[in-house]
Design a protein around this motif. Structure first.
Motif, PDB file in Angstrom:
ATOM      1  N   PRO A 116      37.369  55.333 -50.313  1.00 44.37           N
ATOM      2  CA  PRO A 116      36.502  55.372 -51.351  1.00 44.37           C
ATOM      3  C   PRO A 116      35.323  56.375 -51.161  1.00 44.37           C
ATOM      4  N   LYS A 117      34.844  56.717 -52.221  1.00 44.91           N
ATOM      5  CA  LYS A 117      33.783  57.685 -52.285  1.00 44.91           C
ATOM      6  C   LYS A 117      32.356  56.910 -52.530  1.00 44.91           C
ATOM      7  N   GLY A 118      32.412  55.799 -52.970  1.00 46.76           N
ATOM      8  CA  GLY A 118      31.184  55.011 -53.023  1.00 46.76           C
ATOM      9  C   GLY A 118      31.141  54.074 -52.032  1.00 46.76           C
ATOM     10  N   LEU A 119      30.030  53.265 -52.041  1.00 45.76           N
ATOM     11  CA  LEU A 119      29.554  52.519 -51.145  1.00 45.76           C
ATOM     12  C   LEU A 119      30.464  51.232 -51.076  1.00 45.76           C
ATOM     13  N   THR A 120      30.998  50.678 -49.918  1.00 43.24           N
ATOM     14  CA  THR A 120      32.108  49.619 -49.957  1.00 43.24           C
ATOM     15  C   THR A 120      31.203  48.430 -49.263  1.00 43.24           C
ATOM     16  N   ILE A 121      31.159  47.389 -49.626  1.00 46.61           N
ATOM     17  CA  ILE A 121      30.729  46.203 -49.133  1.00 46.61           C
ATOM     18  C   ILE A 121      31.882  45.492 -48.593  1.00 46.61           C
ATOM     19  N   LEU A 122      31.762  45.141 -47.421  1.00 47.30           N
ATOM     20  CA  LEU A 122      32.574  44.261 -46.630  1.00 47.30           C
ATOM     21  C   LEU A 122      32.227  42.753 -46.348  1.00 47.30           C
ATOM     22  N   LEU A 123      32.532  41.907 -46.825  1.00 45.12           N
ATOM     23  CA  LEU A 123      32.074  40.602 -46.406  1.00 45.12           C
ATOM     24  C   LEU A 123      33.098  39.779 -45.601  1.00 45.12           C
ATOM     25  N   LYS A 124      32.444  38.978 -44.727  1.00 42.02           N
ATOM     26  CA  LYS A 124      33.084  38.081 -43.864  1.00 42.02           C
ATOM     27  C   LYS A 124      32.188  36.929 -44.163  1.00 42.02           C
ATOM     28  N   THR A 125      33.158  35.560 -44.267  1.00 37.90           N
ATOM     29  CA  THR A 125      32.489  34.195 -44.448  1.00 37.90           C
ATOM     30  C   THR A 125      33.459  33.281 -43.504  1.00 37.90           C
ATOM     31  N   ASP A 126      32.678  32.332 -42.845  1.00 37.41           N
ATOM     32  CA  ASP A 126      33.294  31.253 -42.135  1.00 37.41           C
ATOM     33  C   ASP A 126      33.767  30.089 -42.874  1.00 37.41           C
ATOM     34  N   GLU A 127      33.199  29.942 -44.241  1.00 32.98           N
ATOM     35  CA  GLU A 127      33.341  29.041 -44.967  1.00 32.98           C
ATOM     36  C   GLU A 127      34.078  29.301 -46.178  1.00 32.98           C
TER      37      GLU A 127
END
Length: 380
Positions: free
Chosen positions: A17-28
């Protein structure tokens, strides 16, 4: 595959991807979708343009489009679709806004927990529950009634003046021993205060027990002749002046609301429509419109319509006709051109919603935010 492996996979894609990628991890994690809300979309909470893609349980990603106009600094939070379901820290506390100055690459984020229905809450933020009177005089009905005020938690240490919402059926709003459950408005207001939408005074008026239907029934309906007009005059002509004199209120109509559920919602509709110069905001939950199936608004010819916000809620599992009646009410109300230009109606329908306090409790913070605080800037 853990979060680091997900990052490597995204980084090594042949067409990264050329744009910003947000990668989120959540425990719940659960079935609720995850959205981005920030300074790039006016902090909207269910903006489908910023819906994260679920890679697998507990891992989500979002890539800003190439055409995205980045602010100097991204400010954002993650929600499960509403501020009542926003991210919180592992101890149940509010989290600060997230910041990012990147415009490409990968920004890794982590959310340990999520709010659910505005809980948990901090006891220190609970509103101050003040009993105005055990026997407040109702001269219009020659009766007495218990009336409460829920004041912002910091009311005694601040000098602010506050908007006011008058609510019917006080017995079911914050009373833990209520036989039908309660809206938990005290707990909801405690959490809302953390997000800048708890600065409001609630005046809670107890109903008349066996004579509740009689008092909330306006005019002649399927229930017979009611005392609703006299009750409305009590709230408008007697109680409101007392409240404005004894508490630091913003007495103007644009800061004054009235509301309730079921028959309490019905009498609140008529309060707002008959006294538009007093009430600028109506919170109407599951109104008992069945008692006046052919409701007409010809009486409004005698009133000067004014700018009014109406939050109208109905549950699809309340009755066979609830949603139909509410939609028809909105249509009839907005049919008249002079009124349509003045009325801003937010219709909220939960097809799983039942006719009880639990669902009205869910809706309460959303209605408060839209009616009184939707023009504030940002979240902190």
């Amino acid at each position: 595959m853990d979060c680091e492996e997900k990052t490597d996979t995204l980084t090594n894609q042949t067409e990264a991807p050329k744009g910003l990628t947000i990668l989120l991890k959540t425990d719940e994690d659960d079935h609720r979708p995850v959205y981005l809300s920030g300074n790039f979309n006016d902090w909207a909470t269910q903006d489908k343009r910023y819906l994260l893609h679920k890679i697998e349980e507990g891992i989500y990603s979002f890539t800003f489009p190439e055409t995205f106009d980045y602010p100097d600094e991204l400010k954002y939070k993650f929600t499960k679709g509403d501020w009542s379901e926003v991210e919180i820290d592992r101890y149940g506390n509010k989290t600060p806004n997230r910041h990012c100055q990147k415009k490409q690459g990968i920004q890794e984020e982590f959310v340990p927990r999520w709010r659910k229905n505005w809980l948990p809450y901090r006891p220190s933020q609970l509103p101050k529950v003040h009993l105005i009177s055990e026997e407040f005089e109702i001269p219009q009905l020659n009766k007495k009634r218990k009336v409460w005020a829920l004041l912002p938690h910091d009311y005694d240490t601040s000098k602010e003046h506050y908007p006011v919402l008058y609510l019917q059926d006080a017995q079911n709003l914050f009373n833990e021993s209520s036989p039908f459950g309660n809206w938990q408005i005290d707990k909801k207001l405690a959490v809302m205060s953390d997000y800048g939408i708890g600065g409001i005074i609630i005046i809670a008026i107890e109903h008349a027990e066996r004579e509740r239907l009689l008092e909330y029934n306006v005019g002649k309906t399927l229930l017979g002749e009611g005392q609703g007009k006299k009750y409305i005059r009590f709230v408008t002509d007697t109680l409101k002046p007392f409240v404005d004199k004894n508490f630091r209120t913003k007495p103007e109509r644009e800061f004054t609301g009235i509301g309730g559920s079921s028959m309490g919602g019905l009498v609140s509709i008529f309060s707002g429509l008959m006294y538009p110069e007093v009430y600028g905001k109506l919170m109407i939950f599951s109104p008992s419109l069945w008692v006046i199936p052919k409701i007409k608004f010809s009486f409004l010819d005698f009133f000067e319509p004014m700018e009014t916000k109406i939050y109208l809620y109905a549950g699809g599992d309340e009755s066979e006709t609830m949603v139909k009646h509410v939609k028809k009410f909105k249509k009839r109300l907005l049919k008249r051109e002079g009124i349509r230009e003045k009325m801003n109606v937010n219709l909220s329908i939960n097809m799983e919603g039942k006719h009880n306090e639990t669902y009205w409790s869910d809706e309460f913070p959303k209605a408060i935010e839209w009616l009184f605080f939707s023009d504030r800037e940002g979240k902190s």
